[in-house]
Motif scaffolding. Structure first.
Motif, PDB file in Angstrom:
ATOM      1  N   LEU A  62     -28.955 -30.308  41.950  1.00 24.06           N
ATOM      2  CA  LEU A  62     -30.303 -30.076  42.484  1.00 24.06           C
ATOM      3  C   LEU A  62     -31.225 -29.464  41.427  1.00 24.06           C
ATOM      4  O   LEU A  62     -32.393 -29.841  41.313  1.00 24.06           O
ATOM      5  CB  LEU A  62     -30.235 -29.177  43.711  1.00 24.06           C
ATOM      6  N   LYS A  63     -30.688 -28.518  40.650  1.00 22.86           N
ATOM      7  CA  LYS A  63     -31.480 -27.953  39.545  1.00 22.86           C
ATOM      8  C   LYS A  63     -31.849 -29.037  38.542  1.00 22.86           C
ATOM      9  O   LYS A  63     -32.962 -29.065  38.021  1.00 22.86           O
ATOM     10  CB  LYS A  63     -30.698 -26.853  38.836  1.00 22.86           C
ATOM     11  N   LEU A  64     -30.907 -29.922  38.294  1.00 18.45           N
ATOM     12  CA  LEU A  64     -31.146 -31.023  37.368  1.00 18.45           C
ATOM     13  C   LEU A  64     -32.242 -31.949  37.891  1.00 18.45           C
ATOM     14  O   LEU A  64     -33.120 -32.368  37.128  1.00 18.45           O
ATOM     15  CB  LEU A  64     -29.853 -31.800  37.148  1.00 18.45           C
ATOM     16  N   ALA A  65     -32.225 -32.225  39.186  1.00 15.63           N
ATOM     17  CA  ALA A  65     -33.257 -33.083  39.777  1.00 15.63           C
ATOM     18  C   ALA A  65     -34.635 -32.453  39.614  1.00 15.63           C
ATOM     19  O   ALA A  65     -35.597 -33.136  39.247  1.00 15.63           O
ATOM     20  CB  ALA A  65     -32.955 -33.328  41.247  1.00 15.63           C
TER      21      ALA A  65
ATOM     22  N   LEU B 244     -25.958 -39.314  31.066  1.00 16.90           N
ATOM     23  CA  LEU B 244     -27.233 -38.708  31.437  1.00 16.90           C
ATOM     24  C   LEU B 244     -27.755 -37.800  30.328  1.00 16.90           C
ATOM     25  O   LEU B 244     -28.947 -37.773  30.041  1.00 16.90           O
ATOM     26  CB  LEU B 244     -27.067 -37.921  32.744  1.00 16.90           C
ATOM     27  N   ARG B 245     -26.851 -37.085  29.664  1.00 20.76           N
ATOM     28  CA  ARG B 245     -27.252 -36.237  28.531  1.00 20.76           C
ATOM     29  C   ARG B 245     -27.841 -37.081  27.404  1.00 20.76           C
ATOM     30  O   ARG B 245     -28.840 -36.714  26.796  1.00 20.76           O
ATOM     31  CB  ARG B 245     -26.064 -35.433  28.008  1.00 20.76           C
ATOM     32  N   ALA B 246     -27.245 -38.244  27.157  1.00 24.16           N
ATOM     33  CA  ALA B 246     -27.774 -39.130  26.118  1.00 24.16           C
ATOM     34  C   ALA B 246     -29.176 -39.607  26.475  1.00 24.16           C
ATOM     35  O   ALA B 246     -30.048 -39.695  25.595  1.00 24.16           O
ATOM     36  CB  ALA B 246     -26.832 -40.320  25.923  1.00 24.16           C
TER      37      ALA B 246
ATOM     38  N   ASP C   8     -25.181 -28.632  31.765  1.00 21.20           N
ATOM     39  CA  ASP C   8     -24.071 -27.771  31.357  1.00 21.20           C
ATOM     40  C   ASP C   8     -23.438 -27.073  32.559  1.00 21.20           C
ATOM     41  O   ASP C   8     -22.216 -26.954  32.644  1.00 21.20           O
ATOM     42  CB  ASP C   8     -24.541 -26.736  30.340  1.00 21.20           C
ATOM     43  N   GLU C   9     -24.270 -26.624  33.500  1.00 25.68           N
ATOM     44  CA  GLU C   9     -23.749 -25.991  34.717  1.00 25.68           C
ATOM     45  C   GLU C   9     -22.929 -26.984  35.532  1.00 25.68           C
ATOM     46  O   GLU C   9     -21.855 -26.637  36.044  1.00 25.68           O
ATOM     47  CB  GLU C   9     -24.891 -25.457  35.577  1.00 25.68           C
ATOM     48  N   ALA C  10     -23.436 -28.189  35.668  1.00 30.89           N
ATOM     49  CA  ALA C  10     -22.716 -29.213  36.429  1.00 30.89           C
ATOM     50  C   ALA C  10     -21.382 -29.555  35.756  1.00 30.89           C
ATOM     51  O   ALA C  10     -20.355 -29.686  36.432  1.00 30.89           O
ATOM     52  CB  ALA C  10     -23.571 -30.460  36.582  1.00 30.89           C
TER      53      ALA C  10
ATOM     54  N   ASP D  86     -35.265 -28.775  28.378  1.00 29.05           N
ATOM     55  CA  ASP D  86     -34.348 -27.655  28.150  1.00 29.05           C
ATOM     56  C   ASP D  86     -33.631 -27.243  29.433  1.00 29.05           C
ATOM     57  O   ASP D  86     -32.418 -27.024  29.435  1.00 29.05           O
ATOM     58  CB  ASP D  86     -35.094 -26.458  27.559  1.00 29.05           C
ATOM     59  N   GLU D  87     -34.392 -27.135  30.532  1.00 27.98           N
ATOM     60  CA  GLU D  87     -33.784 -26.759  31.801  1.00 27.98           C
ATOM     61  C   GLU D  87     -32.834 -27.838  32.313  1.00 27.98           C
ATOM     62  O   GLU D  87     -31.807 -27.544  32.933  1.00 27.98           O
ATOM     63  CB  GLU D  87     -34.856 -26.458  32.853  1.00 27.98           C
TER      64      GLU D  87
END
Length: 127
Positions: free
Chosen positions: A87-90, A40-42, A106-108, A99-100
């Motif tokens: 949820l923040k990622l969604a 997902l980061r990629a 990173d939090e996940a 950025d968010e």
């Protein structure tokens, strides 16, 4: 006497075997999610938000299923931290805030590392 000793040894081996199996299962599950987050980061780094949203929805659906049985083995605050980060990622992906989204990833990942290593019988965890 012999029957009692056999029972004690059998139950001890069964308990330690089940504990080792569940530890491996917990670690493998967290590793699988960490690998999916790397993918997902990629996608985020290439700014492919539509594919990233689909991937995040898939990961979140899988997590909601696995979270139920993981709560039996790890603290609820670890599993809740992963859910909150997803949820923040969604939200970040819906708004196309790269950025968010990376911060939420990173939090996940950090929360999944707590799930993966938080309860292993290592010296740092015992002390």
């Amino acid at each position: 006497m012999r029957r009692a000793l056999t029972l004690i040894i059998t139950l001890t081996l069964l308990s330690f075997g089940a504990g080792a199996y569940l530890d491996d299962l917990q670690q493998d599950t967290a590793e699988r999610y960490l690998a999916q987050l790397d993918h997902l980061r990629a996608l985020l780094l290439t700014e492919d938000f539509s594919k990233a949203q689909l991937e995040q929805a898939h990961i979140h659906a899988l997590w909601q299923h696995d979270e139920r049985w993981l709560k039996c083995m790890v603290s609820h605050h670890h599993t809740r931290a992963v859910s909150e980060a997803l949820l923040k990622l969604a939200t970040a992906l819906e708004q196309r805030w790269a950025d968010e989204a990376l911060l939420a990833l990173d939090e996940a990942a950090s929360a999944l590392l707590d799930v993966q290593y938080g309860y292993l019988p290592t010296l740092s965890n015992v002390l």
